[in-house]
Design a protein around this motif. Sequence first.
Motif, PDB file in Angstrom:
ATOM      1  N   ASN A 132       0.828  -1.208   0.000  1.00  0.00           N
ATOM      2  CA  ASN A 132       0.000   0.000   0.000  1.00  0.00           C
ATOM      3  C   ASN A 132       0.862   1.257   0.000  1.00  0.00           C
ATOM      4  O   ASN A 132       1.928   1.285   0.612  1.00  0.00           O
ATOM      5  CB  ASN A 132      -0.922  -0.003   1.220  1.00  0.00           C
ATOM      6  CG  ASN A 132      -2.012   1.041   1.109  1.00  0.00           C
ATOM      7  OD1 ASN A 132      -1.765   2.233   1.288  1.00  0.00           O
ATOM      8  ND2 ASN A 132      -3.204   0.594   0.774  1.00  0.00           N
ATOM      9  N   ARG A 133       0.384   2.293  -0.654  1.00  0.00           N
ATOM     10  CA  ARG A 133       1.202   3.519  -0.714  1.00  0.00           C
ATOM     11  C   ARG A 133       1.267   4.233   0.639  1.00  0.00           C
ATOM     12  O   ARG A 133       2.069   5.132   0.831  1.00  0.00           O
ATOM     13  CB  ARG A 133       0.706   4.450  -1.825  1.00  0.00           C
ATOM     14  CG  ARG A 133      -0.635   5.127  -1.578  1.00  0.00           C
ATOM     15  CD  ARG A 133      -1.091   5.862  -2.835  1.00  0.00           C
ATOM     16  NE  ARG A 133      -2.241   6.708  -2.573  1.00  0.00           N
ATOM     17  CZ  ARG A 133      -2.141   7.994  -2.204  1.00  0.00           C
ATOM     18  NH1 ARG A 133      -0.972   8.551  -2.064  1.00  0.00           N
ATOM     19  NH2 ARG A 133      -3.233   8.698  -1.975  1.00  0.00           N
ATOM     20  N   ARG A 134       0.426   3.828   1.566  1.00  0.00           N
ATOM     21  CA  ARG A 134       0.500   4.417   2.908  1.00  0.00           C
ATOM     22  C   ARG A 134       1.117   3.447   3.911  1.00  0.00           C
ATOM     23  O   ARG A 134       0.918   3.588   5.116  1.00  0.00           O
ATOM     24  CB  ARG A 134      -0.893   4.861   3.371  1.00  0.00           C
ATOM     25  CG  ARG A 134      -1.440   6.052   2.593  1.00  0.00           C
ATOM     26  CD  ARG A 134      -2.720   6.573   3.203  1.00  0.00           C
ATOM     27  NE  ARG A 134      -3.202   7.778   2.544  1.00  0.00           N
ATOM     28  CZ  ARG A 134      -3.995   7.775   1.472  1.00  0.00           C
ATOM     29  NH1 ARG A 134      -4.400   6.638   0.952  1.00  0.00           N
ATOM     30  NH2 ARG A 134      -4.389   8.921   0.926  1.00  0.00           N
ATOM     31  N   MET A 169      -2.626  18.739  -1.206  1.00  0.00           N
ATOM     32  CA  MET A 169      -2.823  17.335  -1.554  1.00  0.00           C
ATOM     33  C   MET A 169      -2.097  16.963  -2.836  1.00  0.00           C
ATOM     34  O   MET A 169      -2.131  17.728  -3.805  1.00  0.00           O
ATOM     35  CB  MET A 169      -4.321  17.066  -1.750  1.00  0.00           C
ATOM     36  CG  MET A 169      -5.022  16.617  -0.503  1.00  0.00           C
ATOM     37  SD  MET A 169      -6.736  16.184  -0.904  1.00  0.00           S
ATOM     38  CE  MET A 169      -7.573  17.588  -0.220  1.00  0.00           C
ATOM     39  N   CYS A 170      -1.487  15.781  -2.859  1.00  0.00           N
ATOM     40  CA  CYS A 170      -0.878  15.262  -4.084  1.00  0.00           C
ATOM     41  C   CYS A 170      -1.997  14.758  -4.999  1.00  0.00           C
ATOM     42  O   CYS A 170      -3.127  14.579  -4.543  1.00  0.00           O
ATOM     43  CB  CYS A 170       0.109  14.154  -3.765  1.00  0.00           C
ATOM     44  SG  CYS A 170      -0.688  12.637  -3.193  1.00  0.00           S
ATOM     45  N   PRO A 171      -1.715  14.540  -6.294  1.00  0.00           N
ATOM     46  CA  PRO A 171      -2.785  14.109  -7.221  1.00  0.00           C
ATOM     47  C   PRO A 171      -3.494  12.838  -6.747  1.00  0.00           C
ATOM     48  O   PRO A 171      -4.724  12.753  -6.854  1.00  0.00           O
ATOM     49  CB  PRO A 171      -2.027  13.865  -8.532  1.00  0.00           C
ATOM     50  CG  PRO A 171      -0.840  14.761  -8.445  1.00  0.00           C
ATOM     51  CD  PRO A 171      -0.457  14.802  -6.998  1.00  0.00           C
ATOM     52  N   ALA A 172      -2.767  11.892  -6.209  1.00  0.00           N
ATOM     53  CA  ALA A 172      -3.400  10.632  -5.778  1.00  0.00           C
ATOM     54  C   ALA A 172      -4.380  10.894  -4.634  1.00  0.00           C
ATOM     55  O   ALA A 172      -5.496  10.361  -4.610  1.00  0.00           O
ATOM     56  CB  ALA A 172      -2.332   9.629  -5.365  1.00  0.00           C
ATOM     57  N   CYS A 173      -3.976  11.690  -3.665  1.00  0.00           N
ATOM     58  CA  CYS A 173      -4.860  12.004  -2.538  1.00  0.00           C
ATOM     59  C   CYS A 173      -6.061  12.821  -3.010  1.00  0.00           C
ATOM     60  O   CYS A 173      -7.190  12.587  -2.587  1.00  0.00           O
ATOM     61  CB  CYS A 173      -4.104  12.770  -1.461  1.00  0.00           C
ATOM     62  SG  CYS A 173      -3.034  11.707  -0.460  1.00  0.00           S
ATOM     63  N   ARG A 174      -5.794  13.774  -3.907  1.00  0.00           N
ATOM     64  CA  ARG A 174      -6.888  14.608  -4.414  1.00  0.00           C
ATOM     65  C   ARG A 174      -7.922  13.746  -5.143  1.00  0.00           C
ATOM     66  O   ARG A 174      -9.126  13.952  -4.981  1.00  0.00           O
ATOM     67  CB  ARG A 174      -6.314  15.709  -5.346  1.00  0.00           C
ATOM     68  CG  ARG A 174      -7.316  16.351  -6.219  1.00  0.00           C
ATOM     69  CD  ARG A 174      -7.520  17.882  -6.137  1.00  0.00           C
ATOM     70  NE  ARG A 174      -6.926  18.621  -5.051  1.00  0.00           N
ATOM     71  CZ  ARG A 174      -7.632  19.297  -4.136  1.00  0.00           C
ATOM     72  NH1 ARG A 174      -8.963  19.234  -4.146  1.00  0.00           N
ATOM     73  NH2 ARG A 174      -7.033  19.980  -3.213  1.00  0.00           N
ATOM     74  N   ALA A 191      -4.069  12.338   4.015  1.00  0.00           N
ATOM     75  CA  ALA A 191      -2.655  12.600   3.776  1.00  0.00           C
ATOM     76  C   ALA A 191      -1.961  11.308   3.356  1.00  0.00           C
ATOM     77  O   ALA A 191      -2.496  10.223   3.568  1.00  0.00           O
ATOM     78  CB  ALA A 191      -1.996  13.141   5.047  1.00  0.00           C
ATOM     79  N   CYS A 192      -0.799  11.455   2.775  1.00  0.00           N
ATOM     80  CA  CYS A 192       0.010  10.283   2.431  1.00  0.00           C
ATOM     81  C   CYS A 192       1.481  10.678   2.568  1.00  0.00           C
ATOM     82  O   CYS A 192       1.792  11.844   2.792  1.00  0.00           O
ATOM     83  CB  CYS A 192      -0.326   9.806   1.021  1.00  0.00           C
ATOM     84  SG  CYS A 192       0.427  10.779  -0.280  1.00  0.00           S
ATOM     85  N   PRO A 193       2.399   9.710   2.413  1.00  0.00           N
ATOM     86  CA  PRO A 193       3.822  10.046   2.615  1.00  0.00           C
ATOM     87  C   PRO A 193       4.314  11.096   1.627  1.00  0.00           C
ATOM     88  O   PRO A 193       5.290  11.794   1.909  1.00  0.00           O
ATOM     89  CB  PRO A 193       4.538   8.711   2.383  1.00  0.00           C
ATOM     90  CG  PRO A 193       3.492   7.657   2.495  1.00  0.00           C
ATOM     91  CD  PRO A 193       2.184   8.280   2.142  1.00  0.00           C
ATOM     92  N   VAL A 194       3.650  11.226   0.475  1.00  0.00           N
ATOM     93  CA  VAL A 194       4.094  12.202  -0.521  1.00  0.00           C
ATOM     94  C   VAL A 194       3.729  13.625  -0.106  1.00  0.00           C
ATOM     95  O   VAL A 194       4.528  14.542  -0.225  1.00  0.00           O
ATOM     96  CB  VAL A 194       3.471  11.877  -1.905  1.00  0.00           C
ATOM     97  CG1 VAL A 194       3.823  12.963  -2.923  1.00  0.00           C
ATOM     98  CG2 VAL A 194       3.922  10.506  -2.374  1.00  0.00           C
ATOM     99  N   CYS A 195       2.510  13.791   0.399  1.00  0.00           N
ATOM    100  CA  CYS A 195       2.015  15.161   0.592  1.00  0.00           C
ATOM    101  C   CYS A 195       1.716  15.538   2.047  1.00  0.00           C
ATOM    102  O   CYS A 195       1.432  16.690   2.334  1.00  0.00           O
ATOM    103  CB  CYS A 195       0.758  15.366  -0.241  1.00  0.00           C
ATOM    104  SG  CYS A 195      -0.644  14.348   0.265  1.00  0.00           S
ATOM    105  N   GLY A 196       1.740  14.575   2.953  1.00  0.00           N
ATOM    106  CA  GLY A 196       1.246  14.855   4.304  1.00  0.00           C
ATOM    107  C   GLY A 196       2.332  15.168   5.325  1.00  0.00           C
ATOM    108  O   GLY A 196       3.502  15.356   4.982  1.00  0.00           O
TER     109      GLY A 196
END
Length: 778
Positions: A132-134, A169-174, A191-196
């Motif tokens: 998972n990406r998170r 927000m990153c595109p995936a989160c958005r 949130a995720c590791p990219v944007c949070g």
Amino acid sequence: MAPPAVLPQPGGRARCRLLIEGVVQGVGFRPFVYRLAEAHRLNGSVRNGRLGVLVDAEGDRDTLDRFLEQLKSTAPATACLERITVTWSAPHHDRAPFRIDTSAGEGEPALYPAPDLAVCAGCLAEMRDPENRRFAYPFLNCTQCGPRYTIIRALPYDRERTSMSWFAMCPACRHEYEHPRDRRFHAEPTACPVCGPRLALLDSEGRPLHVSDPLEGSVAALKAGQIVAVKGLGGYHLACDATAPAAVSELRRRKARDAKPLAVLVGNLEEARRFCVVSATEAELLQSAARPIVLLQRRPPGAASGSVAEDVAPRLRLLGLMLPYTPLQHLLMARVGRPLVMTSGNRSDEPIAYEDHDALARLGGIADRFLVHDRPIEVRCDDSVARVVDTAPVVLRRARGYVPLAIPLTHEAAEPILACGGELKNAFALVRGRQAFLSQHLGDLGDERAFRAWTDAVAHLEGLLGLAPRIVAHDLHPGYRSTAYARTLDGVRHVPVQHHHAHIASCLADNGIDKRVIGVAWDGTGYGLDGHVWGGEFLLADLAGFERVGSFQQVPMPGGEAAIREPWRMAAAFLHAAYGEAMGELDLAFVRRLDRSAWRLLSRAAEQGLNAPLTSSAGRLFDAVACLLGLRDRVDFEAQAAMELEALAEQEADRLYSVGLDELDGRAVVRTPDIIRGVVEDIVAGVGADRIGSRFHATLADVIVTTCGRLRDHSGLDRVALSGGVFQNARLSRLAKGGLERAGFRVYTHHQVPPNDGGLALGQAAIAARLGQDRNGI
Ligand SMILES: [Zn+2]
Ligand SMILES: [Zn+2]
């Protein structure tokens, strides 16, 4: 005659509008409605409105009925549906697919901010899935879980008005956020590791340590016996290895917290069961979305390997345990593999630190490491504390996870109310209509810093709810800062409320009733109408007023306030009340210990009443008995002696002490010195302290049953409300409730709000709301 066109025809097509009020915003309610409507192939829309969630639904009447039914029965557990208003109308022949309307009405304030919610199973599964990406991301959340109240700056609840506004927000989160079928649709803090938010590890001076894995650095520090300040949801915690006696003692020393019990975070329910006895109700409470600290019966030391250090809760049989509620805590516990002390990040009685610069400044001398992140905390909020008493949960400290859930009142407030609460364990309340919003526990206002935090909290909640109070309820005690504050407010109507009346009103409000009851209000200190210190009171009361119909016999408190911190003074005062000068002849270790100055103080108090206010406090009686049993001469915190006395009383009592009931000015007076005589005789006869403790508790329960019986004969009332800090004592509560029920009484106790002074504001609010109604809008 044909029915009007607006009424739905059975079986035919119909349209209805629903207004759903309650906690329905910020808990994934709109996506839930959307999915349900889709499943039923309904047309229409759902949107946020000013009063709650609005649904327009069109379809077969039968289908609509099923939809309505399932809306109520399958709503998310985190939502709280207060009221659903259904208005039927003729169908519009709307054939467009059901939609979530995000345009209309969204600029309107949501009336019910949601409390913080423990991380859900779905998010945990993602966090543990390497694909998972998170994976291993400490800040994941969804519409069903995550921070709420502690990140909200203003309403309506959307990302822009939370402390997540800093993170784009990153595109995936958005994508997830914008798609109605996604479980993160409008999950505002997503949130995720990219944007949070990200973790960082700081040294004891607050300097960043450039480590690749801040979590691993913290785990290593904890395993090495160090103290780590961990930034949480509503503030900083101080953490250390709970199984390492040296680490726990060092934490106590640095925190200047002598004996107050410390909370322990355990990895899961199984681990909790290794250290404590956990009933089914307690397990449910531990695992609830609010995740309070639950006070549990400790297993004997040595029964579990890697036992929790004795110093975590010295001399108490109870241990406060909680389960992880943030993803970060789950990650920490999985790696550290042992229970951790998790106590509020503060020194002694100061408020919990929540702002980064303040935490670094104040905890610098305490923590060896800081595990921090860059998501700001907007609202300071401690962990809640709860306990199961007689098979039902009772909240003893109401904060994270419960606040700001509203408690419905029996009377509608004509105008907005601020109820200021007391001085110790303060929480205040704001009332709008029928809803009482009780603030989080804000602690003891005696501390200047705590008082400033209190005024900030009042302003914050007023702002959040958009309320400008017109009625201000407060305690009568002229020395309470909350009272002084209330009196400085101009242009409002003041409603002074007697302390014990507020306790009983709080219990009535907690149970959703306004009935005249026999109120048993037992606590440490409350300012009486006669200026004396009350605390062992029997009232006939409802929300409109009260009559004091019974109380404990008054005894002097030698030295005034000092007698609260030093139970030996109360032991001496009670001995004097029971034996007079003959107390000097008693064959008691306590009497031999008293020095000459103590005797002088005592005789001056007894004869001249010099610096010795009179009290009918039940709390002081507990203190005196605890002291006579050799438990302690001085206390470090309120109710410490009483808690230790409760811990002693484990067995069923084999007999009761006899207690006289006098009548004075039409009021029943419980002759408490009789109880002291019984206790002294037992001590002299060599009866064990545990047995005396049991007899003492059973005697007090019997005093309640007997006195209420007599009051029933006079008043005809057969309902009893038990309130006041003394009823945190599970043993006394259980015995009193059981005895009263056997005697035919209906008994009301606390559940949602604390029986202690943390519940006072709710009682003040209920009384003020009731008063407003009597005066027809004041
Ligand atoms: Zn979740
Ligand atoms: Zn992202």
